[in-house]
Design an enzyme around this catalytic site. Structure first.
Site, short mmCIF file in Angstrom:
data_model
loop_
_atom_site.label_atom_id
_atom_site.label_comp_id
_atom_site.label_asym_id
_atom_site.label_seq_id
_atom_site.Cartn_x
_atom_site.Cartn_y
_atom_site.Cartn_z
N CYS A 66 131.46 52.45 -33.42
CA CYS A 66 131.41 51.08 -32.91
C CYS A 66 130.97 51.12 -31.46
O CYS A 66 131.11 52.14 -30.78
CB CYS A 66 132.75 50.37 -33.06
SG CYS A 66 134.14 51.25 -32.38
N GLU A 113 136.15 40.64 -28.48
CA GLU A 113 134.81 40.84 -29.00
C GLU A 113 134.43 39.90 -30.13
O GLU A 113 135.26 39.53 -30.95
CB GLU A 113 134.68 42.30 -29.48
CG GLU A 113 134.85 43.28 -28.34
CD GLU A 113 134.60 44.71 -28.71
OE1 GLU A 113 134.25 45.49 -27.81
OE2 GLU A 113 134.77 45.08 -29.89
#
Length: 177
Positions: A66, A113
């Protein structure tokens, strides 16, 4: 080395500016990110253990890779780039879904996020980057779900959030296919 910028976004994932990554995490500002899950033909998910020198969540288990998109980079391009940088291989990726989450850390930083979750398939041994990854393993999603409930302290904060949604997505698609 210059610090990487993240793309600040609003709740509709529309870019509203750039900011150094650490500053965005210190201020808990919403920014674009992605999470890649790689599975093999046996239905197992590749997990990575973060390197011991990571500035947060060292040695915790998480999804295959990620990170954050760069300005002008598509979600898929970003996922492929980071997969190569961290795990040393490339594969086709498909975006599954996206959502917003917020996860504070003990060190004062916060992940806030707009996360784009992608999936790919790979059946070989990765060539991990030891600066990013301490270890890796294959696990069936059911095993991951059970292990997270038994040993939550061994997994990253964001992975526990994202995995729940990923698992639900997998189960819905298995039952409808």
């Amino acid at each position: 080395m210059e610090e990487e910028n993240v793309i600040l976004v609003n709740e509709a994932d529309e870019p509203i500016g750039l900011m150094p990554k650490m500053e965005a995490h210190e201020k808990a500002l919403l920014h674009r990110a992605f999470s890649v899950f790689v599975m093999n033909d046996k239905g197992e998910t590749m997990l990575q253990q973060r390197a011991k020198d990571k500035y947060h969540s060292p040695l915790l288990w998480t999804n295959t890779c990620c990170s954050h998109q760069r300005e002008g980079e598509s979600n898929i391009e970003a996922g492929k780039r980071r997969l190569m940088e961290e795990m040393g291989f490339s594969t086709e990726l498909t975006e599954l879904f996206s959502f917003v989450y917020k996860a504070p850390f003990d060190n004062g930083l916060t992940e806030h996020e707009f996360d784009h979750v992608m999936i790919g398939t790979y059946n070989a041994v990765p060539n991990i980057n030891p600066e990013e990854v301490a270890n890796w393993k294959w696990m069936h999603p059911e095993e991951i779900k059970t292990d997270i409930s038994k040993n939550p302290e061994q997994y990253t904060a964001w992975f526990k959030i994202i995995f729940e949604r990923f698992y639900d997505h997998l189960m819905q698609n298995i039952s409808t296919s």
